[in-house]
Every structure is written in C-alpha cells, then in structure tokens.
Design an enzyme around this catalytic site. Sequence first.
Site, short mmCIF file in Angstrom:
data_model
loop_
_atom_site.label_atom_id
_atom_site.label_comp_id
_atom_site.label_asym_id
_atom_site.label_seq_id
_atom_site.Cartn_x
_atom_site.Cartn_y
_atom_site.Cartn_z
N ASP A 17 0.82 -1.21 0.00
CA ASP A 17 0.00 0.00 0.00
C ASP A 17 0.85 1.27 0.00
OD1 ASP A 17 -2.01 -1.86 0.32
OD2 ASP A 17 -2.91 -0.88 2.07
N HIS B 103 3.79 -2.32 3.05
CA HIS B 103 3.88 -0.96 2.49
C HIS B 103 5.16 -0.81 1.68
CE1 HIS B 103 1.14 -0.55 5.94
NE2 HIS B 103 0.54 0.34 5.19
N HIS C 166 -6.20 3.09 -3.83
CA HIS C 166 -6.05 3.28 -2.37
C HIS C 166 -6.34 4.75 -2.01
CE1 HIS C 166 -4.85 2.00 1.58
NE2 HIS C 166 -3.71 2.68 1.61
N HIS D 14 -5.05 9.54 0.78
CA HIS D 14 -5.00 8.68 1.97
C HIS D 14 -5.74 9.23 3.19
CE1 HIS D 14 -3.29 5.64 4.72
NE2 HIS D 14 -3.00 4.97 3.63
NI NI Z 1 -2.47 3.03 3.35
#
Ligand code: NI
Length: 261
Positions: free
Chosen positions: A68, A209, A118, A122
């Site tokens: 992510d 991540h 995503h 954010h």
């Molecule tokens: Ni995230």
Amino acid sequence: MAIAAGCAVALAACAGTPGALPAVGSDAQVTPIPSQFGRRVQGQVMPAPAAVADVDCHQVKCVALTFDDGPGPQTARLLSSLARYGARATFFVVGQNAVTHPDLVRAERFAGHDVGNHSWSHPDLTRLSPTAVARQLTRTDDAIRRATGETATLVRPPYGAVDTVVRRQAGRPVILWDVDPQDWKLRDVAEVVSAVVDAVKPGDIVLLHDIRPSMVAAVPAILRSLRERGYHCVTVSRLMAGTPLLAGRSYRRNAALRHGS
Ligand code: NI
C-alpha cells in the site's frame, strides 16, 4: 460484480495471462517523462510477465502480498525483488503518488501485478462526504488509467475504514487483509520476516507498504521463507479466482484455500 466481469474490464492476471496489457510505448496516454525511479526500473532487465507461471491456488498453497501507499522511492527495488523470486503481488496505490510516478505504476502492471485504488491522498474515507469519497476514488482511477490504460477493479480504503457510503462509492470489491505485521513499527528485517511468515496461512492477504525502506529490505527474505514453506505469492485476483467478488462487499482471505494448514 463477479471477478469474471472484472477480468473483462481490466485484470489480465485473473484471466491467467497478462496478454491483454498494452505494449510498452504504444499507449499515447502514458506520461512520457520517466521519474528517476522509473528510469531505474527501465534500466533493469525485467522478465516477461509470461515467464512467471500462473498457479492454481486450489492445488498449491497461495498467499497474496499487498503493498500500500506507493509508488515511491522503494518501489523499483521491490519490483526487482518480486521479479527475482517469480512472485506476483498487488499494489494499492495512492493517486497523488501514481501521478508523480506513472512509469512505476505501469511497471507494476507490466510485470503482472494487480494495481488497485487506495484513494487520492490517503484520508479516512468514512469522515468524508459521499462527493468527497467519490472524488478521492475517481481521481485515482484516472491516474491509474493514464499510467496503465486499465481501470482498477479492486479498492482498498486507507486504514481499512469502510462504511455504507464508502462501499457504495467504491462500486467494486473492497479488499482488506488478514495479516498485518505492522511493518511501520518494526525496524529490524528479521522481525518483519517472522511477523509475516509466522502468521500467514494458505489463502491469506498480507498488508505491507512499499514506501517503507525497512519493509522493502525484508521482502527478499520473506519471499525466500515463504517459498521454503511451499507458498506461491499471487495477486489478489488470482487468490480469489473462482470466488465471486461483488461490488461494495469487503473481502479478506479466500477461506476456500485453507487446505493443508
Ligand atoms: Ni495506506
């Protein structure tokens, strides 16, 4: 929306072949200015996607690693590690990073990985108005489409925060996770590796991540360790093949794949 419908739209990987990908350089929509990181990717010898055999997760142990918040400075290195181990993954990209590094998003897709949405910047989407949620998702869709020529068929909301509004605005399957090694807390490579490998079971989705150097540094050891345990690293769409994925529904592991665990 069933996964079969998603395949028709975008996910070449779930059709078992990345053959639907546009040829590199043939898409006029792609931003022609590579970033520094993109140049690094392009300077590497990337295996043709077809060289990585697709697996049947009903026959072998599978796990879906998801990365992510990128793309970012660590993504090129991560792509190299995945290629070296013949591993596929899913990248849930942040729209504003995708606009900064469209060549990396393209490289992710070209290598046969899934690319999902995503959000743009954010935020916790459950704190936004329906219009603002829609804007977060459509701006990111546009960025991914410009980079890859395809529309993302999977959404992961930041922090895994979902409510009725987010589900409706997503209009696609919402992909959460089963294993969270909290890589942002762990600094030591060995800690990250064991947090993933000790927790994972067949059919799981793992949250990682690709903007964290310590995480990306741990990936080769994670891939090696998973391979030693008989796991195949696949995209989320491959992990879920055969399971209908419905728009607006949330998904974690593919429970049908718990064999051998
Ligand atoms: Ni995230």
